[in-house]
Each structure stands twice: as C-alpha cells, then as structure tokens.
Write an enzyme that holds these catalytic residues in place. Structure first.
Site, PDB file in Angstrom:
ATOM      1  N   GLU A 268       0.221  -1.043   1.665  1.00  0.00           N
ATOM      2  CA  GLU A 268       1.428  -1.889   1.039  1.00  0.00           C
ATOM      3  C   GLU A 268       2.434  -1.035   0.753  1.00  0.00           C
ATOM      4  O   GLU A 268       3.000  -0.986  -0.508  1.00  0.00           O
ATOM      5  CB  GLU A 268       0.696  -2.484  -0.274  1.00  0.00           C
ATOM      6  CG  GLU A 268      -0.525  -3.157   0.005  1.00  0.00           C
ATOM      7  CD  GLU A 268      -1.374  -3.575  -1.398  1.00  0.00           C
ATOM      8  OE1 GLU A 268      -1.069  -3.541  -2.334  1.00  0.00           O
ATOM      9  OE2 GLU A 268      -2.403  -4.367  -1.077  1.00  0.00           O
TER      10      GLU A 268
ATOM     11  N   ASN B 114      -1.638  -0.642   6.347  1.00  0.00           N
ATOM     12  CA  ASN B 114      -2.382  -1.944   5.932  1.00  0.00           C
ATOM     13  C   ASN B 114      -1.532  -2.727   5.015  1.00  0.00           C
ATOM     14  O   ASN B 114      -0.937  -2.151   4.073  1.00  0.00           O
ATOM     15  CB  ASN B 114      -3.662  -1.622   5.440  1.00  0.00           C
ATOM     16  CG  ASN B 114      -4.619  -2.591   4.975  1.00  0.00           C
ATOM     17  OD1 ASN B 114      -4.850  -3.369   5.815  1.00  0.00           O
ATOM     18  ND2 ASN B 114      -4.944  -2.860   3.796  1.00  0.00           N
TER      19      ASN B 114
END
Length: 366
Positions: free
Chosen positions: A178, A219
């Site tokens: 993130e 991710n």
C-alpha cells in the site's frame, strides 16, 4: 473508479491488527525479465479434485487464505477446512512489524513460526505478509524520530532478519504494501517521508539478498481496475524492472462489494503480466449488505468465479488468495458497518454459493 466503494480505506486496513473473535452465528526462483518461472512445491493431482486445493493443484497454481493465529491454535474445524481446501497460507497479522519486532531488536516469532510449521506439515506454501507497510508499526519505530540514515539501517536489519529466518520456507513476500494513494501519488508514510520512493527498490533488493529464491511483490488495493492508482504502480514497476530491481510480481488485494467487480480487471492484470511480472489476487473477499439475500449470494458466487478467472486467464497468474476462510472470523463486519458474509464458508463452515463460484473459477475443465 468503478470499485472505489468496494475496497477498504487505509484506516480500515489498520484494523486487521486486532485478534479477530468469532461472530455470533446470526450475524521459488527469481522471475527474470523473460517471464519464465516455475511454481514450487506443487504436485498436480496431489489432493482431491473436488476441493479448491484439488482444482488448484491440477492447474499448477496457488489457492491460498489468510490465517489468524487464534483460529489456527484453537479451532479444529477451522484447521480441518484450511488443510483440506488450501495449498497456500498468508499470515494475517503474525508477520507484520508490530507482531515480530515489538521492541527494537527484540523479536517474537511464536505466531509466525506456528504458521510456517503448520504449513510445512500440511504441504502448504507460505506467503509472507508484509515487510514494509505504513501501518501496524510498533510505537518505538513510529515515534522514534530516527534520521534517514538510522531508519534505512533499521529497515534493512528488519528485512534481513525476517526474510533470512524463513529463507526457503516462504515462497513469496509482500515486500511493500500500500505505497500509493488512490490518485496515484505516493502515500505519505514514515518510509516515504524520511527515505523517499527509493525505499521501495532498496527493500526489494534487501529481501532478494536475504532469500534469492523467494518471489517479491508490491501489494495494494484499488489497483484492480485501470485507473490512476494502477497507472502509477505500472509506471513504477516498469521503472524498477528497467533498473534491474528484483521485483517479481504485483499483488491485487481485490476487496470487493457484491456485484461491483471492475470490468477492466482482466485487461489491467494482463498489462502487468506483459511486463514479465507474476500477478496474484492476494486478499479476495466479496462483502454483502446484511442480511444477505439469496440473490446476493448467487451474485457473490459469480463474482468469486469472475475474479479468479480474471487472474487465471492471464499469463503468469500465480494464484488466488482469499482473505479468510469463514465468515466466523472475517474482518469485514467490524470494518464496514452493515456488511458481511464475504467469504466462501459461513459461520458454521458450510460452503456457500461463493465456494462453488470459486471452484468453477479454479477448475481447469470448467
């Protein structure tokens, strides 16, 4: 974007740190630029073909789930379904920084070791989650006011230690989690503020040095569609590969609301695959406004099928991971008021229509 309301906010992600309690019943080699790779530890036909694991084994891909330590150690029904249905596990919280290094240089491996040992005993791969994230940082790190030089050294030491401990036992790591805002800008974080965007390349290099066989991922959420955020990640991934940084894959979290999967998901995953990267769905769930109707459960089944097909229909898709097994322990109701029923099994471990949809998405003969 079309899925904006269907994905978690940054603040909601922080809530994964808590130990989830049961809900009431009512309620490994480096992927090179050519894209040649091999999935380790998989044996076609190794499990019953009618399970999720059987379908994935037959296809040579991963079907994974996030695993909570409390359920793993106290719920035999949970572990029975876990071991029957999944050939990969992701640590829900046990490998995050606040869990493994609660004090500087002081490590607590108990929960992470339990998961790795359980996976080894049941011939499951382990996906490490996560090494560098803006959230779930221990207070000593969050409030330490370290210089850039000190913070860089702390980050390297943490990666060296954690990845090194599980060298050869974790097939992939969500190295950076993130890092972007939804508008495509870099997220303001301890790492970004003190170290700049270069921390991403450094983290990947250090993780690769600690375990050259592990696949290394960036991710994120809200990147499933072709949008500003996925465009920014695509540009970064392309840049990192051009610089020879050991980035092997992109993880698409895929937290959806029922009936709201992005229409551009498959094409978006393909453009990352076309760079020579693995793509994986890493945190799939499909939440429903409660109480869930029969029509919504049927749509959820279609959504699970479509989401898995969107990945598995793309070259270099390594597999699909769902963010939990059963609604009994799901993070959704405590994070999204009025929503739930997001997973393939209900609170009693009865397979829902979503299980059938996911099975069809995985079945190579479907």
């Amino acid at each position: 974007m079309s899925t904006q309301a269907s994905t978690p906010s940054p603040s909601s992600h922080r809530r994964r740190r808590r130990v989830l309690r049961p809900l009431p019943l009512a309620a490994a080699g480096l992927l090179v630029a050519t894209g040649v790779y091999a999935l380790p530890q998989l044996t076609p036909g190794a499990s019953a073909a009618t399970t999720l694991r059987g379908y994935a084994d037959a296809r040579g891909v991963r079907i994974g789930t996030a695993v909570g330590d409390s359920a793993l150690t106290s719920d035999s029904s949970y572990t029975a379904v876990l071991d029957r249905e999944f050939n990969s596990v992701t640590a829900e919280n046990a490998m995050k920084w606040d869990a493994v290094e609660p004090t500087r240089g002081g490590f607590d491996w108990a929960a992470a070791d339990r998961l790795v040992a359980h996976a080894a005993a049941h011939k499951q791969g382990v996906r490490g989650h996560t090494l560098v994230w803006y959230s779930q940082l221990p207070s000593w790190l969050r409030n330490g006011d370290f210089s850039a030089t000190q913070l860089n050294s702390i980050l390297k030491s943490h990666i060296d230690t954690e990845v090194g401990r599980y060298k050869g036992r974790v097939y992939a790591w969500d190295v950076v989690n993130e890092a972007f805002n939804d508008d495509g800008s870099m997220r303001s974080s301890l790492w970004q503020t003190k170290l700049g965007t270069g921390y991403i390349a450094n983290a990947l290099k250090w993780a690769h040095a600690a375990d050259p066989a592990a696949r290394l991922y960036i991710n994120d959420y809200n990147i499933e569609a072709d949008n500003a955020k996925s465009d920014a990640l695509y540009a970064l991934a392309k840049q990192l590969l051009a610089q020879g940084v050991p980035l092997n894959g992109i993880g698409f979290q895929s937290h959806f609301v029922v009936g709201k999967l992005p229409s551009t998901m498959k094409a978006n995953l393909k453009r990352f695959s076309d760079l020579g990267l693995e793509v994986s769905v890493t945190e799939l769930d499909v939440r429903i406004p409660l109480p869930a109707s029969a029509a919504e459960l049927a749509q959820q089944s279609k959504d699970y099928k479509t989401a898995s097909e969107n990945c598995l229909g793309v070259p270099r898709c390594a597999g699909v991971t769902v963010w939990g097994i059963t609604d009994k322990y799901s993070w959704v109701p405590s994070t999204f008021t009025g929503y739930g029923a997001a997973l393939p099994f209900d609170e009693r471990y009865t397979a829902k229509p979503a299980y059938t949809g996911l099975s069809k998405g995985l079945d190579p003969k479907a």
